[in-house]
Design an enzyme around this catalytic site. Structure first.
Site, PDB file in Angstrom:
ATOM      1  N   GLY A 111       0.840  -1.195   0.000  1.00  0.00           N
ATOM      2  CA  GLY A 111       0.000   0.000   0.000  1.00  0.00           C
ATOM      3  C   GLY A 111       0.870   1.238   0.000  1.00  0.00           C
ATOM      4  O   GLY A 111       2.096   1.145   0.147  1.00  0.00           O
ATOM      5  N   LYS A 112       0.285   2.374  -0.205  1.00  0.00           N
ATOM      6  CA  LYS A 112       1.037   3.631  -0.108  1.00  0.00           C
ATOM      7  C   LYS A 112       0.040   4.761   0.014  1.00  0.00           C
ATOM      8  O   LYS A 112      -1.108   4.649  -0.424  1.00  0.00           O
ATOM      9  CB  LYS A 112       1.888   3.849  -1.366  1.00  0.00           C
ATOM     10  CG  LYS A 112       3.081   4.756  -1.142  1.00  0.00           C
ATOM     11  CD  LYS A 112       4.243   3.987  -0.548  1.00  0.00           C
ATOM     12  CE  LYS A 112       5.446   4.862  -0.266  1.00  0.00           C
ATOM     13  NZ  LYS A 112       6.642   4.075   0.055  1.00  0.00           N
ATOM     14  N   GLY A 113       0.469   5.869   0.620  1.00  0.00           N
ATOM     15  CA  GLY A 113      -0.401   7.032   0.745  1.00  0.00           C
ATOM     16  C   GLY A 113       0.380   8.292   0.503  1.00  0.00           C
ATOM     17  O   GLY A 113       1.614   8.281   0.441  1.00  0.00           O
TER      18      GLY A 113
END
Ligand code: NAD
Length: 422
Positions: A111-113
């Site tokens: 994931g990444k934000g």
């Protein structure tokens, strides 16, 4: 900085991520059904982040959280605060996290934000309000069993503490395992701050052995002097290598006899930059990448080495501490020059590995000493390096493809065994 910004606009990181997936899937001869199930992000969330600035004015920032895969475990990946953050950049970074966690064989997806903002122009109060509002906006999809954020470019242990606190306040009880990269006082792990650089050091040291280059004879060049770059430079200096050049957004410094790393670190802590360090010459960013050296460590942002400057690279080893610093065209050029590349999903996987250790410690409420953390990290990094090297030599493919084949192959295997719901 302007160079990076222009290149980022020209080369779409998500296109690069998809291209690398296709190359690995082709080499593995994956069937189309499996490809359809693992190639694209499972979930993309775009959020508005309105923040009351110190002037009283409300500014609305754009934020994202992308979960590329939860096939092998909860989504895992950092949060970036940077003016160039786009949904495609976040998707690319989330995709790379999936293969990275699989390469080091830890039980996570990817994931990444990120928030499109310039934290350098914000006060601590503004940063805290933005972080807390963003955390509450992504709160429905994060959690220790679902998706565990961590620091990335321009996000810090303090920012992780605000996310942990916001999440815990909403739940009504402390949830330390919701983020990693936290301060030690609230469940952070010893060794996490240095972990990315340590992983880069272990894999580069193994590459030097593989190429028969004694470490004390290695000249090291580092682009980007933040968490990953400055600590990697310090570790090489401590191990007896000569760090001859380093850079940050404000300038590049060079000394053929070797830079005194503790002095450079102290200078940056005092002045905010390596630029102007006495006892070194100032050189251009292009000259830095073209220096004659054994190890070049891009540790800044994506697309640092492109088809325009790759021909000039003279390093024997390129260690990708940053994510996506070499474009596919540049990859082909480095390959044709016989340069040994340690791909990002292997080279910088030390960060997520110790993040995993932190989460394990939080969930068990039992903490390890720093020697334990570093020894476990070294074991995983060396094992993963050897796994990738074996594919590289057995299948006669370059190190990037070998790492992607290992990562994509492990995710495909998990997907095959789980099957398709419903
Ligand atoms: P950071 O914010 O601590 O440091 C980034 C550094 O790069 C800063 O010193 C900045 O001045 C410099 N920089 C930016 N653009 C530059 C340019 N064009 N030329 C020279 N220097 C430039 O960030 P970080 O955490 O060290 O992350 C750096 C890279 O490593 C990113 O690609 C990140 O995704 C990757 N990474 C970091 C971690 C981690 O645990 N910190 C883990 C895995 C990967």
């Amino acid at each position: 900085m302007s160079t990076t910004a222009t290149k980022t606009a020209e080369t779409n990181a998500y296109d690069v991520a998809l291209e690398n997936f296709d190359l690995a899937a082709n080499a593995l001869e994956l069937d189309d059904n499996l490809r359809a199930m693992i190639k694209y992000p499972e979930r993309e969330l775009a959020v508005s982040v309105p923040v009351r600035m110190d002037t009283g004015k409300v500014i609305r920032f754009q934020g994202y959280r992308v979960q590329h895969s939860t096939m092998r475990g909860p989504a895992k990946g950092g949060i970036r605060f940077h003016p160039n953050v786009t949904i495609d950049e976040v998707k690319a970074l989330a995709t790379w996290m999936t293969w990275k966690c699989a390469v080091v064989n830890i039980p996570y997806g990817g994931g990444k934000g990120g928030i499109t903002c310039n934290p350098k122009e914000m006060s601590m109060g503004e940063l805290e309000r933005m972080t807390r509002r963003y955390a509450s906006a992504i709160l429905p999809i994060i959690g220790p069993e679902k998706d565990i954020p961590a620091p990335d470019v321009y996000t810090t242990p303090q920012i992780m503490a605000w996310i942990m606190d916001t999440y815990s306040m909403m739940k009504g009880y402390p949830v330390t395992g919701v983020v990693t990269g936290k301060p030690i006082s609230i469940g952070g792990s010893l060794g996490r701050n240095e972990a990315t650089a340590r992983g880069c050091f272990y894999t580069t040291r193994a590459s030097l052995v593989h190429l028969n280059i004694p470490l004390p004879q290695a000249r090291v060049v580092v682009q980007g002097f933040g968490n990953a770059g400055s600590i990697a430079a310090t570790l090489f200096h401590e191990a007896g290598a000569k760090v001859i050049a380093v850079s940050d957004t404000r300038g590049c410094i060079f000394n053929a006899k070797g830079l005194d790393m503790p002095a450079v670190v102290a200078f940056k802590a005092k002045t905010g930059s390596v630029a102007g360090f006495p006892g070194a010459d100032r050189i251009t960013p292009e000259a830095l990448l073209a220096l004659d050296c054994e190890v070049l460590i891009p540790a800044a942002l994506e697309n640092a080495i492109t088809e325009e400057n790759a021909h000039a690279v003279r390093a024997k080893i390129v260690s990708e501490a940053a994510n996506g610093p070499v474009t596919p065209e540049a990859d082909r050029i480095l390959d044709s020059k016989g340069i040994f590349l340690i791909p990002d999903i292997l080279c910088n996987a030390g960060g997520v590995t110790v993040s995993y250790f932190e989460w394990v410690q939080d969930e068990n409420h039992l903490f390890w000493d720093e020697n334990d953390v570093n020894a476990k990290l070294e074991k995983i990094m060396v094992r993963s390096f050897n796994d990738v090297l074996k594919i590289h030599t057995d299948k006669k493919v370059n190190m990037r493809l070998a790492a992607n084949m290992l990562g994509v192959g492990r995710v495909a295997e998990a997907c095959r065994i789980r099957g398709l719901y419903p």
